[in-house]
Motif scaffolding. Structure first.
Motif, PDB file in Angstrom:
ATOM      1  N   LYS A  91     -19.833  14.371  11.049  1.00 32.63           N
ATOM      2  CA  LYS A  91     -20.153  13.488   9.922  1.00 32.63           C
ATOM      3  C   LYS A  91     -21.259  14.076   9.049  1.00 32.63           C
ATOM      4  N   ILE A 136     -19.659  16.695   6.890  1.00 30.88           N
ATOM      5  CA  ILE A 136     -18.815  16.046   5.880  1.00 30.88           C
ATOM      6  C   ILE A 136     -19.680  15.530   4.730  1.00 30.88           C
ATOM      7  N   GLN A 137     -20.842  14.985   5.081  1.00 26.53           N
ATOM      8  CA  GLN A 137     -21.757  14.484   4.053  1.00 26.53           C
ATOM      9  C   GLN A 137     -22.260  15.623   3.166  1.00 26.53           C
ATOM     10  N   ILE A 158     -20.680  18.430   2.553  1.00 24.26           N
ATOM     11  CA  ILE A 158     -19.549  18.870   1.732  1.00 24.26           C
ATOM     12  C   ILE A 158     -19.338  17.916   0.562  1.00 24.26           C
ATOM     13  N   SER A 159     -19.509  16.618   0.822  1.00 28.31           N
ATOM     14  CA  SER A 159     -19.338  15.628  -0.251  1.00 28.31           C
ATOM     15  C   SER A 159     -20.387  15.788  -1.346  1.00 28.31           C
ATOM     16  N   LYS A 160     -21.508  16.437  -0.994  1.00 29.51           N
ATOM     17  CA  LYS A 160     -22.578  16.662  -1.973  1.00 29.51           C
ATOM     18  C   LYS A 160     -22.455  18.022  -2.664  1.00 29.51           C
ATOM     19  N   SER A 204     -19.352  23.519  -0.426  1.00 29.19           N
ATOM     20  CA  SER A 204     -17.941  23.773  -0.104  1.00 29.19           C
ATOM     21  C   SER A 204     -17.667  25.258   0.094  1.00 29.19           C
ATOM     22  N   ARG A 222     -10.144   7.313   9.608  1.00 25.25           N
ATOM     23  CA  ARG A 222     -11.071   7.765   8.566  1.00 25.25           C
ATOM     24  C   ARG A 222     -11.499   9.216   8.800  1.00 25.25           C
ATOM     25  N   ASN A 258     -10.903  12.686   6.596  1.00 22.37           N
ATOM     26  CA  ASN A 258     -11.986  13.625   6.256  1.00 22.37           C
ATOM     27  C   ASN A 258     -11.601  15.047   6.638  1.00 22.37           C
ATOM     28  N   GLU A 286      -8.865  16.537   4.337  1.00 25.37           N
ATOM     29  CA  GLU A 286      -9.432  16.952   3.047  1.00 25.37           C
ATOM     30  C   GLU A 286     -10.129  18.303   3.164  1.00 25.37           C
ATOM     31  N   VAL A 287     -10.861  18.489   4.266  1.00 31.51           N
ATOM     32  CA  VAL A 287     -11.554  19.760   4.491  1.00 31.51           C
ATOM     33  C   VAL A 287     -10.547  20.893   4.656  1.00 31.51           C
ATOM     34  N   LYS A 324      -8.951  22.028   1.378  1.00 31.35           N
ATOM     35  CA  LYS A 324      -9.871  22.878   0.604  1.00 31.35           C
ATOM     36  C   LYS A 324      -9.983  24.263   1.230  1.00 31.35           C
TER      37      LYS A 324
END
Length: 366
Positions: free
Chosen positions: A236, A239-240, A242-244, A247, A278, A282, A285-286, A289
């Motif tokens: 997690k 993931i946080q 990467i969301s920011k 990447s 969920r 996640n 999506e990773v 990419k």
């Protein structure tokens, strides 16, 4: 030193127990109470490891006092010291460590103290430099690296620990736990099983000597992990990041490698279903990419491997099939493209009753 609380409505009995414990040298008496209600009120403040408790007291029976003490501090060892032998069965149903008859004989009492000392000193320590790890992605297990994982007493105890970990750092009410884990069990029995489970988990964490990992009980239940490392919390965290905007290939590959299986895989715990779905999304999506970066860097085998992995987990996603067909077209693997497309088409027809979108078919140029 092992912290002890003494509760007995007779002062001479309290003094005798205090003397025997001080003489042993391994115990610190942190509280003595004639009134059991006062002892119960102070139990969270004193945080003893063992409570010596009389059974016949005017304010409250010792059996009921023990139940209330274990509600507040499920890890406490209870030793009944009484002149009455007819309550032994009830005592051991509460998982009392021992039941000593008055008048107390020193030889018999010393045997009890030896059991307490052995229980509190026995730990499974880590190999130098290793970490205590809890795995939630894939099969659920916990233990020191390089050593056998914890063998839980029962599936319900294992589920209870997983449920508290699921809410790590957040308070969970008794009612919420009972509804999730014992929904079809009579309330009194379910509460009893909850107390036993918390007691066992607390003792197990002590046994495995995990710094700072504990369960706090004050109306609600709260698991604090301390030095333990959990793969799902690490997942997690990444993931946080990467969301920011982080990447890079390295960051995405690290997350992909962490996901060794679905969240709490292989168990039928309904409360975990939403989080499982969920985290899987996640992960997908990773991977999407990461696969595009692999293709750009001509790492075609790695791209194919991870795309097929998520196709197996969720074969209905268009994006996965589009990327696979794009990859096969790019590396001139037409037979693989046709084979994959036909398999994808069959799944949609048989399981969803639909046809693939036209833009997917265009990748085949047929």
């Amino acid at each position: 030193m092992i912290k002890a609380v003494l509760i007995d409505d007779e002062r001479p009995s309290l003094r005798e127990l205090e003397y025997l414990l001080k003489e042993d040298g391994n115990f610190a008496v942190v509280g003595m109470f004639i009134n059991p209600l006062e002892g119960i009120d102070q139990i969270n403040t004193l945080q003893p490891q063992v409570v010596f408790l009389d059974i016949h007291m005017p304010q409250l029976k010792g059996i009921d006092a023990a139940s209330q003490i274990l509600d507040k501090c499920p890890w406490v060892d209870v030793i009944f010291v009484t002149a009455y032998d007819q309550y032994a069965i009830e005592a051991f149903e509460l998982h009392a460590l021992d039941y000593i008859l008055k008048p107390v004989k020193k030889e018999r009492f010393d045997k009890t103290l030896s059991r307490i000392i052995k229980k509190n000193n026995y730990t499974i320590s880590p190999i130098t430099g290793e970490k205590f790890k809890i795995s939630c992605l894939g099969n659920f297990q916990a233990g020191w690296e390089g050593q056998a994982p914890i063998k839980w007493r029962s599936e319900k105890t294992k589920e209870l620990f997983a449920f508290l970990l699921h809410h790590e750092g957040r308070e969970v009410t008794k009612e919420k736990i009972l509804e999730a884990i014992w929904p079809d069990t009579e309330v009194v029995r379910a509460i009893h099983q909850l107390h036993n489970g918390i007691y066992y988990i607390r003792k197990t964490l002590d046994k495995y000597d995990v710094d700072g990992t504990r369960i706090a009980v004050e109306g609600s239940y709260l698991l604090k992990l301390g030095e333990a490392e959990t793969d799902v919390l690490l997942f997690k965290k990444y993931i946080q990041l990467i969301s920011k905007g982080e990447s890079s290939l390295e960051a995405l590959a690290r997350v992909e490698a962490l996901y060794s299986g679905d969240y709490l895989e292989g168990v039928d715990w309904m409360w975990a279903d939403l989080e499982r779905e969920r985290l899987l999304m996640n992960y997908i999506e990773v991977v999407l990419k990461l696969s595009q970066i692999y293709i750009q860097n001509k790492k075609f085998d790695q791209a194919e491997e991870i795309l097929l992995k998520i196709f197996k987990k969720n074969p209905y996603l268009e994006d996965t099939t589009k990327l696979l067909l794009k990859l096969y077209k790019h590396i001139n693997k037409r037979n693989k493209a046709i084979s994959h497309f036909m398999g994808y088409k069959k799944i949609l027809q048989e399981e969803l009753g639909i046809e693939p979108e036209e833009d997917i078919q265009s990748f085949l140029e047929i």
